[in-house]
Motif scaffolding. Structure first.
Motif, PDB file in Angstrom:
ATOM      1  N   PHE A  30      44.714  34.946  30.369  1.00 62.27           N
ATOM      2  CA  PHE A  30      44.085  35.272  28.956  1.00 62.27           C
ATOM      3  C   PHE A  30      44.332  34.605  27.844  1.00 62.27           C
ATOM      4  N   GLU A  31      45.762  33.234  27.971  1.00 63.58           N
ATOM      5  CA  GLU A  31      45.397  32.388  26.680  1.00 63.58           C
ATOM      6  C   GLU A  31      44.467  31.399  26.500  1.00 63.58           C
ATOM      7  N   ILE A  32      44.578  30.368  28.689  1.00 64.76           N
ATOM      8  CA  ILE A  32      43.609  29.520  28.202  1.00 64.76           C
ATOM      9  C   ILE A  32      42.618  29.691  29.519  1.00 64.76           C
ATOM     10  N   PRO A  33      41.789  30.723  29.076  1.00 62.18           N
ATOM     11  CA  PRO A  33      40.752  31.213  29.908  1.00 62.18           C
ATOM     12  C   PRO A  33      39.674  30.290  30.392  1.00 62.18           C
ATOM     13  N   GLU A  34      39.559  29.239  29.113  1.00 67.31           N
ATOM     14  CA  GLU A  34      38.723  27.965  29.683  1.00 67.31           C
ATOM     15  C   GLU A  34      39.466  26.834  30.688  1.00 67.31           C
ATOM     16  N   VAL A  35      40.995  27.023  30.594  1.00 68.99           N
ATOM     17  CA  VAL A  35      41.421  25.979  31.925  1.00 68.99           C
ATOM     18  C   VAL A  35      41.105  26.796  32.771  1.00 68.99           C
ATOM     19  N   THR A  36      41.984  27.937  32.756  1.00 69.01           N
ATOM     20  CA  THR A  36      41.606  28.849  33.994  1.00 69.01           C
ATOM     21  C   THR A  36      40.609  28.144  35.197  1.00 69.01           C
ATOM     22  N   SER A  37      38.955  28.774  33.838  1.00 70.50           N
ATOM     23  CA  SER A  37      38.319  28.827  34.993  1.00 70.50           C
ATOM     24  C   SER A  37      37.429  27.171  35.561  1.00 70.50           C
ATOM     25  N   GLU A  38      37.659  26.319  34.494  1.00 67.50           N
ATOM     26  CA  GLU A  38      37.251  24.890  34.958  1.00 67.50           C
ATOM     27  C   GLU A  38      38.164  25.020  36.476  1.00 67.50           C
ATOM     28  N   ARG A  54      38.715  51.749  45.481  1.00 71.69           N
ATOM     29  CA  ARG A  54      39.346  52.360  46.856  1.00 71.69           C
ATOM     30  C   ARG A  54      41.167  51.389  46.489  1.00 71.69           C
ATOM     31  N   ALA A  55      42.054  52.315  47.525  1.00 71.07           N
ATOM     32  CA  ALA A  55      43.000  51.835  47.835  1.00 71.07           C
ATOM     33  C   ALA A  55      43.559  51.529  49.019  1.00 71.07           C
ATOM     34  N   PRO A  56      43.541  51.240  50.027  1.00 67.56           N
ATOM     35  CA  PRO A  56      43.960  49.946  50.333  1.00 67.56           C
ATOM     36  C   PRO A  56      42.448  49.441  50.474  1.00 67.56           C
ATOM     37  N   GLN A  57      42.535  47.734  49.739  1.00 67.72           N
ATOM     38  CA  GLN A  57      41.231  46.893  50.062  1.00 67.72           C
ATOM     39  C   GLN A  57      41.160  46.444  51.115  1.00 67.72           C
ATOM     40  N   ASP A  58      39.882  46.551  51.464  1.00 70.62           N
ATOM     41  CA  ASP A  58      39.298  45.253  52.615  1.00 70.62           C
ATOM     42  C   ASP A  58      38.449  44.088  52.079  1.00 70.62           C
ATOM     43  N   GLU A  59      38.239  43.432  53.288  1.00 68.20           N
ATOM     44  CA  GLU A  59      37.328  42.432  52.673  1.00 68.20           C
ATOM     45  C   GLU A  59      35.562  43.250  52.432  1.00 68.20           C
ATOM     46  N   SER A  60      35.310  45.022  52.505  1.00 64.39           N
ATOM     47  CA  SER A  60      33.864  44.344  51.968  1.00 64.39           C
ATOM     48  C   SER A  60      34.463  45.713  50.664  1.00 64.39           C
ATOM     49  N   THR A  61      35.725  45.452  49.608  1.00 66.53           N
ATOM     50  CA  THR A  61      36.019  46.386  48.776  1.00 66.53           C
ATOM     51  C   THR A  61      35.143  45.729  47.959  1.00 66.53           C
ATOM     52  N   PRO A  62      34.126  46.587  46.752  1.00 62.83           N
ATOM     53  CA  PRO A  62      33.856  45.311  45.687  1.00 62.83           C
ATOM     54  C   PRO A  62      34.400  44.841  44.383  1.00 62.83           C
ATOM     55  N   VAL A  63      34.287  43.738  44.805  1.00 66.06           N
ATOM     56  CA  VAL A  63      34.612  42.614  43.769  1.00 66.06           C
ATOM     57  C   VAL A  63      34.729  43.452  41.723  1.00 66.06           C
ATOM     58  N   ASN A  64      35.795  42.902  41.069  1.00 65.26           N
ATOM     59  CA  ASN A  64      35.773  43.697  39.998  1.00 65.26           C
ATOM     60  C   ASN A  64      36.932  43.410  38.829  1.00 65.26           C
ATOM     61  N   PRO A  65      36.784  41.940  38.989  1.00 66.41           N
ATOM     62  CA  PRO A  65      38.523  41.492  38.754  1.00 66.41           C
ATOM     63  C   PRO A  65      38.319  42.015  36.817  1.00 66.41           C
ATOM     64  N   GLY A 116      41.344  36.516  37.194  1.00 65.96           N
ATOM     65  CA  GLY A 116      40.295  37.292  38.633  1.00 65.96           C
ATOM     66  C   GLY A 116      38.748  36.752  38.423  1.00 65.96           C
ATOM     67  N   CYS A 117      37.923  36.570  37.215  1.00 68.47           N
ATOM     68  CA  CYS A 117      36.759  35.779  37.240  1.00 68.47           C
ATOM     69  C   CYS A 117      36.694  34.895  37.097  1.00 68.47           C
ATOM     70  N   ALA A 118      37.411  33.659  37.576  1.00 71.84           N
ATOM     71  CA  ALA A 118      37.601  32.215  38.461  1.00 71.84           C
ATOM     72  C   ALA A 118      37.210  33.067  39.499  1.00 71.84           C
ATOM     73  N   LYS A 119      38.525  33.480  40.111  1.00 71.62           N
ATOM     74  CA  LYS A 119      38.306  33.679  41.002  1.00 71.62           C
ATOM     75  C   LYS A 119      37.512  33.351  41.964  1.00 71.62           C
ATOM     76  N   ALA A 120      36.541  35.457  41.930  1.00 71.79           N
ATOM     77  CA  ALA A 120      35.726  35.810  41.873  1.00 71.79           C
ATOM     78  C   ALA A 120      34.102  34.820  42.052  1.00 71.79           C
ATOM     79  N   PHE A 121      34.099  33.697  41.555  1.00 79.24           N
ATOM     80  CA  PHE A 121      32.991  32.939  41.439  1.00 79.24           C
ATOM     81  C   PHE A 121      33.285  32.253  42.381  1.00 79.24           C
ATOM     82  N   ALA A 122      34.930  31.819  42.751  1.00 77.38           N
ATOM     83  CA  ALA A 122      34.735  30.320  43.604  1.00 77.38           C
ATOM     84  C   ALA A 122      35.044  30.701  44.848  1.00 77.38           C
ATOM     85  N   ALA A 123      35.028  32.020  45.026  1.00 80.16           N
ATOM     86  CA  ALA A 123      35.015  33.186  45.958  1.00 80.16           C
ATOM     87  C   ALA A 123      33.584  32.778  46.922  1.00 80.16           C
ATOM     88  N   GLN A 124      32.337  33.516  46.001  1.00 80.83           N
ATOM     89  CA  GLN A 124      31.836  33.814  45.908  1.00 80.83           C
ATOM     90  C   GLN A 124      30.512  32.529  46.259  1.00 80.83           C
TER      91      GLN A 124
END
Ligand code: NDP
Ligand code: GDP
Length: 347
Positions: free
Chosen positions: A99-107, A143-154, A159-167
Motif C-alpha cells: 500500500f505504501e510502495i504500489p509502483e515498486v510492487t508492480s514493477e 468461497r472458502a476454501p479456495q481452489d484453482e478455479s476460484t475467481p481472482v479478486n485481489p 495481489g493485483c501485481a501477482k494476479a497480472f503475473a499469474a495470468q
C-alpha cells in the motif's frame, strides 16, 4: 554444456529470500548446479545463504548480480546459464507495504515477471518456469476454501501485481507452449521469515520477552486469519511441480486457518508463558498470567486499509498430481518458529 548437466541446472531469482534459500538447499542436495540472482545492497544481504557458500555443494553454487528491474542483465544471465528450471521467487513480498510502495510492487512483481517470460520465450532450448503466485490473488474470495478455479479478486496492490503475473504465465503457457507453473501459495513461514511479517514478529518478540530482552510486542489485527504452513515443505512442492509431465496452476496450502491471536498464544505457551487477552479490537492487550505484565498490545497503525478475508486453500490437486501433503500447520508453525528464535538467542 552436456545434456545431463543442463538437466540439473536451475536458476533461482530471490535466492537470498526465505524460499529461495530453502530451495537452493534442496536443489544442491539433489545434485543440481544452482545459479542465483542477487542484487546490490549497501549492507550484507546474504545471511540466509551464507551457510551454503561454505557447505558441501558450494562448488555447484554460483551467484550473479542483477535486479528484477534490469531486464538486459537478466537476459544475459539466462542465456549464459541456460537453465532447465527457472524459479521466480523474487520481488516485493510484503502485502502491507504494497500500500505504501504500489509502483515498486508492480514493477517487481508484475512487469518483471512479464520480462522474464519474454526472455524465456526467446530461448532456443526448452525451459521450465515456476512463478511464485499467491493466495492474495483471491483477496476477497466468494468461497472458502479456495481452489484453482476460484475467481481472482485481489484487494491490495501486491495481489493485483501477482494476479497480472499469474495470468501472463497462463497466456505464455497457452500461446507459446511455455512450461510455466503458477504456485498459488498460501502463507508459509520459518525462522528465515522476514522480521516484519506477523509470524516472525511474534516468534522473535516472544523469544526476546522470555529471555528478558524485550517488554512487549505491538501488533495490528489479531482477528485476521491465515492458512500458515512451513516454508521447507513448500519449496519441496515447488520443485515437484517442475518435474511433472504437464505445466499447470496449483494451490499450495494447509487447508487450515489460524487467527493471529491463537498463533501468538501458541508461541508464548511454547516458552512456558500463558497469556490472558482482554479488551477488544484496536484496544486489545494480552498479559502474562504469572506476572500480570502486558506483553502484547494492539496499535491501529499496523491495521491495513483493507484486509483480505479468510484465505484458506484447498490443495487437493497438488496432493493428487504431486503427492504433496503438508505436515506442519498453523500453531505447529508458531511452536517451531519460537523454539528456533529462542535457541538462537541463547546461542
Ligand atoms: P522474501 O521477501 O523472503 O524474498 C524475496 C526475494 O526477492 C529476496 O531474495 C530479495 O532480495 C529478492 N528481491 C526483491 N526485490 C528484488 C529486485 N528488485 N531484484 C532482485 N531481487 C529482488 O520472500 P519469500 O521468500 O517469502 O517469498 C518468495 C516469493 O513467493 C515472493 O515472490 C513472494 O511474494 C511469494 N509468496 C510468498 C509467500 C510466503 O508466505 N512466503 C506466499 C505467497 C507468495 P534481497 O534479499 O536482496 O531483499
Ligand atoms: P500477509 O498475509 O502476506 O500479509 O502476511 P503478514 O504476516 O504480513 O500478515 C498476516 C496477517 O496478520 C494480516 O492479516 C495482517 O493484517 C495481520 N497482522 C496483525 N498484526 C500484524 C503486524 O504487526 N504485522 C504484520 N505484518 N501483519 C499483522
Amino acid at each position: 554444456m552436456s545434456r545431463l548437466s543442463r538437466q540439473k541446472t536451475a536458476l533461482i531469482l530471490g535466492i537470498t529470500g526465505q524460499d529461495g534459500s530453502y530451495l537452493a538447499e534442496l536443489l544442491l542436495g539433489k545434485g543440481y548446479n544452482v545459479h542465483g540472482v542477487v542484487r546490490r545492497a549497501s549492507m550484507f544481504n546474504r545471511s540466509r545463504i551464507e551457510h551454503l557458500r561454505a557447505g558441501a555443494g558450494r562448488n555447484r553454487l554460483t551467484l550473479h548480480y542483477s535486479d528484477l528491474t534490469d531486464h538486459t542483465s537478466l537476459r544475459r544471465i539466462v542465456q549464459k546459464v541456460a537453465p532447465r528450471e527457472v524459479y521466480h521467487l523474487a520481488g516485493q513480498s510484503h502485502v502491507g507495504l504494497s500500500f505504501e510502495i504500489p509502483e515498486v510492487t508492480s514493477e517487481e512483481n508484475a512487469t518483471a515477471t512479464l520480462a522474464l517470460l519474454e526472455i524465456l520465450r526467446d530461448l532456443a532450448q526448452p525451459v521450465r518456469f515456476y512463478h511464485a503466485a499467491s493466495s492474495e490473488l483471491f483477496g476477497a474470495p466468494d468461497r472458502a476454501p479456495q481452489d484453482e478455479s476460484t475467481p481472482v479478486n485481489p484487494v491490495n496492490p501486491y495481489g493485483c501485481a501477482k494476479a497480472f503475473a499469474a495470468q501472463m504465465c497462463r497466456v505464455y503457457r497457452q500461446a507459446y507452449g511455455l512450461f510455466a507453473v503458477n504456485g498459488i501459495a498460501y502463507n508459509h513461514e520459518s525462522p528465515r521469515r522476514g522480521e516484519n511479517f506477523v509470524t516472525r514478529k511474534i516468534s522473535l518478540g516472544a523469544a526476546r520477552i522470555a529471555a528478558g530482552q524485550q517488554k512487549e510486542i505491538v501488533l495490528g489485527n489479531l482477528d485476521a486469519k491465515r492458512d500458515w504452513g512451513w516454508a521447507p515443505e513448500f519449496v519441496e512442492v515447488m520443485w515437484r511441480s517442475l518435474q511433472a509431465g504437464t505445466a499447470r496452476d496449483y494451490i499450495f496450502a494447509t487447508g487450515r486457518a489460524t487467527a493471529v491471536r491463537d498463533f501468538a498464544a501458541a508461541a508464548f505457551a511454547e516458552l512456558g508463558l500463558r497469556l490472558k487477552f482482554s479488551g477488544k479490537g484496536r484496544a486489545e492487550i494480552a498479559r502474562r498470567t504469572d506476572t500480570g505484565a502486558i506483553v502484547l498490545r494492539v496499535d491501529p497503525k499496523f491495521y491495513r486499509p483493507i484486509e483480505s478475508t479468510t484465505l484458506v486453500g484447498d490443495a487437493r490437486l497438488a496432493r493428487r498430481k504431486l503427492g504433496w501433503q503438508p505436515a506442519t500447520v498453523g500453531t505447529d508453525v508458531a511452536r517451531q518458529m519460537v523454539r528456533a528464535d529462542f535457541s538462537a538467542l541463547k546461542a
